[in-house]
Design an enzyme around this catalytic site. Structure first.
Site, PDB file in Angstrom:
ATOM      1  CE  LYS A 176       4.353  21.309 -62.346  1.00 23.59           C
ATOM      2  NZ  LYS A 176       3.860  22.549 -63.270  1.00 23.59           N
ATOM      3  CD  GLU A 251      10.761  18.010 -75.967  1.00 22.07           C
ATOM      4  OE1 GLU A 251      11.900  18.500 -76.467  1.00 22.07           O
ATOM      5  OE2 GLU A 251       9.383  18.184 -76.206  1.00 22.07           O
TER       6      GLU A 251
HETATM    7  N1  NAD Z   1      11.413  21.607 -74.483  1.00 17.73           N
HETATM    8  C1  NAD Z   1      10.424  22.447 -74.653  1.00 17.73           C
HETATM    9  O1  NAD Z   1       9.564  22.226 -75.313  1.00 17.73           O
HETATM   10  C2  NAD Z   1      10.249  23.779 -73.619  1.00 17.73           C
HETATM   11  C3  NAD Z   1       9.188  24.119 -73.295  1.00 17.73           C
HETATM   12  C4  NAD Z   1       9.141  25.156 -72.587  1.00 17.73           C
HETATM   13  C5  NAD Z   1      10.232  25.811 -72.048  1.00 17.73           C
HETATM   14  N2  NAD Z   1      11.312  25.207 -72.126  1.00 17.73           N
HETATM   15  C6  NAD Z   1      12.589  25.812 -71.917  1.00 17.73           C
HETATM   16  O2  NAD Z   1      12.415  26.641 -70.744  1.00 17.73           O
HETATM   17  C7  NAD Z   1      12.938  28.050 -70.935  1.00 17.73           C
HETATM   18  C8  NAD Z   1      12.048  28.998 -70.620  1.00 17.73           C
HETATM   19  O3  NAD Z   1      10.844  28.439 -69.893  1.00 17.73           O
HETATM   20  P1  NAD Z   1      10.584  29.104 -68.191  1.00 17.73           P
HETATM   21  O4  NAD Z   1      10.960  30.201 -67.977  1.00 17.73           O
HETATM   22  O5  NAD Z   1       9.149  28.492 -67.816  1.00 17.73           O
HETATM   23  O6  NAD Z   1      11.789  27.916 -67.581  1.00 17.73           O
HETATM   24  P2  NAD Z   1      11.836  27.141 -66.493  1.00 17.73           P
HETATM   25  O7  NAD Z   1      13.277  26.403 -66.668  1.00 17.73           O
HETATM   26  O8  NAD Z   1      11.813  27.970 -65.240  1.00 17.73           O
HETATM   27  O9  NAD Z   1      10.596  26.072 -66.643  1.00 17.73           O
HETATM   28  C9  NAD Z   1      10.551  25.260 -67.637  1.00 17.73           C
HETATM   29  C10 NAD Z   1       9.257  24.555 -67.557  1.00 17.73           C
HETATM   30  O10 NAD Z   1       9.550  23.578 -66.438  1.00 17.73           O
HETATM   31  C11 NAD Z   1       8.534  23.749 -65.419  1.00 17.73           C
HETATM   32  N3  NAD Z   1       9.469  23.668 -64.066  1.00 17.73           N
HETATM   33  C12 NAD Z   1      10.335  24.500 -63.648  1.00 17.73           C
HETATM   34  N4  NAD Z   1      10.668  24.226 -62.282  1.00 17.73           N
HETATM   35  C13 NAD Z   1      10.380  23.006 -62.033  1.00 17.73           C
HETATM   36  C14 NAD Z   1      10.591  21.860 -61.366  1.00 17.73           C
HETATM   37  N5  NAD Z   1      11.514  21.978 -60.399  1.00 17.73           N
HETATM   38  N6  NAD Z   1       9.966  20.829 -61.214  1.00 17.73           N
HETATM   39  C15 NAD Z   1       9.097  20.411 -62.294  1.00 17.73           C
HETATM   40  N7  NAD Z   1       8.817  21.428 -63.318  1.00 17.73           N
HETATM   41  C16 NAD Z   1       9.536  22.440 -63.344  1.00 17.73           C
HETATM   42  C17 NAD Z   1       8.129  25.088 -65.622  1.00 17.73           C
HETATM   43  O11 NAD Z   1       6.634  25.237 -64.838  1.00 17.73           O
HETATM   44  C18 NAD Z   1       8.020  24.940 -67.053  1.00 17.73           C
HETATM   45  O12 NAD Z   1       7.053  24.558 -67.383  1.00 17.73           O
HETATM   46  C19 NAD Z   1      13.270  27.907 -72.139  1.00 17.73           C
HETATM   47  O13 NAD Z   1      14.621  28.662 -72.473  1.00 17.73           O
HETATM   48  C20 NAD Z   1      13.393  26.589 -72.607  1.00 17.73           C
HETATM   49  O14 NAD Z   1      14.712  26.047 -72.623  1.00 17.73           O
HETATM   50  C21 NAD Z   1      11.560  24.097 -73.031  1.00 17.73           C
END
Ligand code: NAD
Length: 477
Positions: A176, A251
């Protein structure tokens, strides 16, 4: 007119359109306008993907590693051959400058190729036996079908790390990808399909993240979950995996400290640090993000870093010469506004930036903030955007304590010309990846992953392949 791509699900070797399915709009972050409709997988689609991954697993895991490597290499070659198309799609949906998109896609192809090669070197070992007449061997077996969840900041690299590792190990996969950046994932699935990957080995779905992850992880067919994203969601998914002890690779977030001692070339270090900080508009989990600069070098470092920030050319990533694009979604704009407001409320100084840019799209100015304590939001919460806090420190012990003070432990960096000091701080920094006099800590050949709240397990390197393998000890008389 720049073209995007047809958005489809990929299940059991077939691409499925939005016809008869719920859809949601995908936006161009440079304009804030919708560019396409993304089909969501229904519960029946998710079951079909799970079923396909389960049915394809016995044959794919029984295929020789060298045969699997041929398919992976063909997919890597196709991705390289299509780099311009995929880079355009990625920049349209994610916003990053097209040169960064090209670099990411080339790297993603290298990752697939690395896994293809490394998969052929999963040798196992013969153990000298303690029991006369009993042979002892340790071998590896693919864990089984995998559910993988990837975010929006590296739309090609993060999926390819998971696909490459899983497929090379002999696992099948339901991926996904993030709903913000589906086009790149679809292009990658097309490359694998065109490379001759058997039906069901790779499946691609989209939908409401919470619903899709709950559905996929609840399936007994899934034996491993690989997630890249925030710490909060990682913990939630681990709790779902606990039910039937699915293996996990997590990660998660980071807040990479950069320790700059006063014996370095201050201007050169500031330029290197600022350039890395604003790459992908700061939306990088291993970004250098908390800058600790020794007092004697502090003012010059802030001045040069701020100059670099001021000089960056912002704009739509497809325009020539643009160095920083928009943020990938409006959530990041709100997050930047909150952390900068917190700096102002505390009486800190905004050296440059500190506001949105332009009338359209999700642009936020490259920002430098100073005059804050370690308890400011920008110092405790991962900015995941173009806001850089720079704070002074006095001595080694103090800076080690402050750099290690957060629960994160993904990447950490230090700069000094003293070999002794650089060795000491390298040993003292708590992180899965440490850069000493360099900010480059990511390669296909080396492990990528964190400790503590930044997660566990690695992607990349030998460790990235082992993440998809169970260990089997056999004693044979
Ligand atoms: N480690 C990384 O490479 C990475 C990448 C993107 C975002 N982030 C983190 O996310 C934060 C911001 O991104 P956001 O606003 O999209 O945050 P978020 O926590 O809403 O989502 C982070 C990611 O997880 C996915 N996601 C959210 N809820 C999920 C669930 N229940 N099941 C599976 N996947 C789910 C989202 O589609 C997104 O790709 C950042 O502050 C950062 O910490 C980390």
């Amino acid at each position: 007119m720049t073209t995007y791509t047809a958005l489809e699900l990929f299940i059991d070797g077939r691409f499925l359109s939005g016809q008869g399915r719920v859809t949601e709009p995908v936006f161009d972050p440079a304009t804030g306008r919708p560019i396409a409709d993304l089909p969501h997988a229904s519960a029946a689609d998710l079951d079909a993907a799970l079923d396909a991954a389960a049915r394809a697993f016995p044959a794919w895991s029984a295929t020789t590693a060298s045969e699997r490597a041929k398919v992976l290499r063909r997919a890597a070659d196709l991705i390289r051959a299509r780099i311009e198309t995929i880079a355009t799609v990625m920049t349209l949906e994610q916003g990053k400058p097209v040169a960064e998109s090209r670099g990411e896609i080339a790297y993603a192809a290298d990752v697939i190729e690395w896994y293809a090669e490394e998969g052929r070197r999963t040798y196992g070992r013969v153990v000298p036996s303690r029991v006369p007449g009993v042979a002892m061997t340790v071998t590896h077996e693919p864990v089984g079908p995998v559910a993988a969840f990837t975010p929006w900041n590296f739309p090609a690299l993060t999926p390819c790390r998971k696909i490459g590792g899983a497929l090379a190990a002999g696992c099948t996969l339901v991926l996904k990808a993030a709903e913000e950046v589906p086009g790149t994932a679809v292009e990658i699935a097309r490359a694998f399909a065109d490379a001759g990957l058997p039906a069901g080995v790779l499946n691609l779905v989209f939908g409401k993240p919470a619903e899709v992850s709950a559905h996929l992880i609840a399936s007994p067919a899934i034996r491993k979950v690989s997630f890249t994203g925030s710490t909060a969601i990682g913990k939630h998914l681990m709790a779902l995996c606990a039910h039937d002890l699915k293996r996990t690779t997590m990660e998660l977030g980071g807040h990479g400290p950069v320790v700059v001692f006063d014996d370095v070339d201050v201007e050169a270090t500031a330029e290197l640090a600022a350039t890395a900080k604003y790459r992908n508009a700061g939306q990088v989990c291993i970004s250098p993000t908390r800058f600790f600069v020794q007092e004697a070098a502090y003012d010059r470092f802030v001045a040069r870093f701020t100059d670099v920030a001021k000089g960056l050319k912002l704009g739509a990533g497809l325009k020539a010469g643009v160095q920083m694009g928009p943020l990938a979604n409006p959530r990041r704009i709100q997050a930047m506004e909150a952390i900068v407001q917190d700096v102002r409320d505390r009486g800190g100084k905004v050296e440059t930036g500190g506001a949105r840019r332009g009338n359209a799209g999700w642009f936020y100015a490259p920002t430098v903030v100073t005059g804050i304590g370690d308890d400011a939001l920008v110092m405790t919460e991962e900015p995941f955007g173009p806001v850089a806090p720079i704070v002074p420190f006095a001595d080694f012990d103090e800076v080690v304590r402050r750099a290690n003070s957060l629960p994160y432990g993904l990447a950490a960096y230090a700069f000094s010309t003293s070999a002794r000091r650089i060795a000491d701080i390298g040993a003292a920094l708590k992180a899965g990846m440490v850069g000493l006099n360099t900010l480059a800590v990511s390669n296909p050949e080396t492990p990528f992953g964190g400790v503590r709240d930044s997660g566990h397990g690695q992607e990349g390197g030998v460790e990235g392949l082992q993440a998809y393998l169970d260990v089997k000890f056999t004693a044979s008389a």
